[in-house]
Design a protein around this motif. Structure first.
Motif, PDB file in Angstrom:
ATOM      1  N   TYR A  71       0.828  -1.197   0.000  1.00 35.24           N
ATOM      2  CA  TYR A  71       0.000   0.000   0.000  1.00 35.24           C
ATOM      3  C   TYR A  71       0.864   1.250   0.000  1.00 35.24           C
ATOM      4  N   LEU A  72       0.468   2.225  -0.809  1.00 33.27           N
ATOM      5  CA  LEU A  72       1.054   3.560  -0.804  1.00 33.27           C
ATOM      6  C   LEU A  72      -0.036   4.524  -0.399  1.00 33.27           C
ATOM      7  N   ARG A  73       0.192   5.258   0.697  1.00 30.15           N
ATOM      8  CA  ARG A  73      -0.815   6.180   1.223  1.00 30.15           C
ATOM      9  C   ARG A  73      -0.180   7.551   1.442  1.00 30.15           C
ATOM     10  N   GLY A  74      -0.797   8.572   0.852  1.00 34.38           N
ATOM     11  CA  GLY A  74      -0.320   9.932   1.022  1.00 34.38           C
ATOM     12  C   GLY A  74      -1.190  10.715   1.976  1.00 34.38           C
ATOM     13  N   GLY A  75      -0.798  11.981   2.208  1.00 30.95           N
ATOM     14  CA  GLY A  75      -1.627  12.891   2.981  1.00 30.95           C
ATOM     15  C   GLY A  75      -1.339  12.947   4.459  1.00 30.95           C
ATOM     16  N   TYR A  76      -0.133  12.553   4.859  1.00 33.30           N
ATOM     17  CA  TYR A  76       0.192  12.543   6.288  1.00 33.30           C
ATOM     18  C   TYR A  76       0.911  13.815   6.716  1.00 33.30           C
ATOM     19  N   SER A  77       0.705  14.181   7.952  1.00 35.54           N
ATOM     20  CA  SER A  77       1.519  15.223   8.581  1.00 35.54           C
ATOM     21  C   SER A  77       2.835  14.584   9.015  1.00 35.54           C
ATOM     22  N   GLY A  78       3.693  15.359   9.631  1.00 39.18           N
ATOM     23  CA  GLY A  78       4.981  14.842  10.073  1.00 39.18           C
ATOM     24  C   GLY A  78       4.889  13.811  11.174  1.00 39.18           C
ATOM     25  N   SER A  79       3.713  13.701  11.813  1.00 45.03           N
ATOM     26  CA  SER A  79       3.542  12.705  12.871  1.00 45.03           C
ATOM     27  C   SER A  79       3.176  11.331  12.315  1.00 45.03           C
ATOM     28  N   PHE A  80       2.700  11.290  11.073  1.00 41.42           N
ATOM     29  CA  PHE A  80       2.233  10.071  10.403  1.00 41.42           C
ATOM     30  C   PHE A  80       1.042   9.443  11.125  1.00 41.42           C
ATOM     31  N   SER A  81       0.335  10.253  11.884  1.00 44.33           N
ATOM     32  CA  SER A  81      -0.834   9.781  12.612  1.00 44.33           C
ATOM     33  C   SER A  81      -2.021   9.654  11.659  1.00 44.33           C
ATOM     34  N   GLU A  82      -2.767   8.560  11.799  1.00 49.86           N
ATOM     35  CA  GLU A  82      -3.971   8.408  10.993  1.00 49.86           C
ATOM     36  C   GLU A  82      -5.002   9.481  11.350  1.00 49.86           C
ATOM     37  N   ALA A  83      -5.042   9.864  12.620  1.00 45.84           N
ATOM     38  CA  ALA A  83      -6.008  10.872  13.065  1.00 45.84           C
ATOM     39  C   ALA A  83      -5.741  12.222  12.414  1.00 45.84           C
ATOM     40  N   GLU A  84      -4.484  12.517  12.075  1.00 45.85           N
ATOM     41  CA  GLU A  84      -4.126  13.797  11.474  1.00 45.85           C
ATOM     42  C   GLU A  84      -4.039  13.728   9.954  1.00 45.85           C
ATOM     43  N   ARG A  85      -4.285  12.577   9.381  1.00 49.26           N
ATOM     44  CA  ARG A  85      -4.149  12.437   7.928  1.00 49.26           C
ATOM     45  C   ARG A  85      -5.204  13.280   7.221  1.00 49.26           C
ATOM     46  N   ASN A  86      -4.769  14.080   6.241  1.00 47.95           N
ATOM     47  CA  ASN A  86      -5.674  14.904   5.450  1.00 47.95           C
ATOM     48  C   ASN A  86      -5.073  15.028   4.057  1.00 47.95           C
TER      49      ASN A  86
END
Length: 261
Positions: A71-86
């Motif tokens: 899987y390749l997933r984009g849209g993360y902040s520097g924390s790589f938290s799923e809760a912060e993914r946008n």
């Protein structure tokens, strides 16, 4: 193609099936959230089957070749938290540096990335040789002569993507019979689809201002699918590359009614 000099030098074991990448990372790092890699291709070289490559916001000028399914997933902040993914405010942009942006012969599922073909650089965005799911991505400016934003060779799921200012948005080879292609916004391309597989694979897609045709008349299959329509999707700010939809867009809630809300 985009392989970091560290890719084959450092021993590497993925942590919890996740490899993290950031423009501020270093390819000598272990690829964890606090010590991410710098290049996506390095992550591809090091990942094993089933791993997820998480990519933080920023621009990555790379030509990518997979070496394992995952899987390749984009849209993360520097924390790589799923809760912060946008995938909008933390956009992960992959910039073309070669004729093919991503070649996959293993089975890489891609979600939440922006693929920018650079207008005259890329002739292929994603060249997909296995069955995969491609979702919530933007494909734009894949416009070299007769270029294809996505090429399907086997049955795949292509859902909730935006195709903008490409030559062909999607090219379906004969092996793509059984694909599900729906809920996509396909606008301002030369052609929407070139379909060599079968009728009935596409549904609930929004088309607008594709200069020659939504379905190429030169292809053997060119029947519109169930629920497909033509309307201006009302992008928020095209000059600023903001292809989010206004709340009044006719494309909102116009997808397959059988899908979860």
């Amino acid at each position: 193609m985009g392989v970091s000099p560290f890719s084959s030098i450092f021993a590497f074991t993925t942590s919890g099936g996740v490899v993290c990448v950031s423009t501020t990372g270093n390819d000598a790092n272990p690829g964890i959230a606090s010590e991410p890699l710098k290049n996506i291709q390095t992550a591809f070289t090091r990942m094993v089957a089933g791993d997820t490559v998480k990519v933080a916001m920023g621009t990555y000028a790379e030509g990518l070749v997979t070496s394992a399914a995952g899987y390749l997933r984009g849209g993360y902040s520097g924390s790589f938290s799923e809760a912060e993914r946008n995938i909008f405010s933390s956009a992960t942009k992959i910039q073309a540096v070669s004729s093919t942006m991503l070649y996959d012969n293993f089975g890489l599922n891609v979600d939440g990335c922006v693929f920018d073909g650079g207008t005259s650089v890329a002739s292929i965005g994603l060249d997909l040789r296995k069955s995969v799911t491609i979702s919530h991505n933007v494909f734009k400016n894949v416009r070299a002569t007769s270029a294809n934003a996505v090429i399907l060779n086997l049955p795949s799921v292509i859902v909730n993507n935006t195709f903008y200012t490409c030559y062909y948005a999607l090219w379906l080879n004969s092996g793509a019979v059984g694909s599900t292609i729906k809920n996509n916004v396909i606008t301002h391309n030369t052609f929407g689809f070139y379909n060599m597989a079968a009728d009935g694979l596409t549904s609930y897609n929004c088309f607008f201002s594709n200069s020659l045709a939504n379905y190429s008349s030169g292809a053997p299959y060119r029947a519109s699918g169930v629920g497909e329509f033509t309307a201006d999707p009302k992008y928020r700010n095209v000059p600023a590359s903001d292809l989010r939809l206004y709340e009044t867009s006719p494309a909102i809630d116009a997808g397959d009614p059988a899908d979860p809300a």
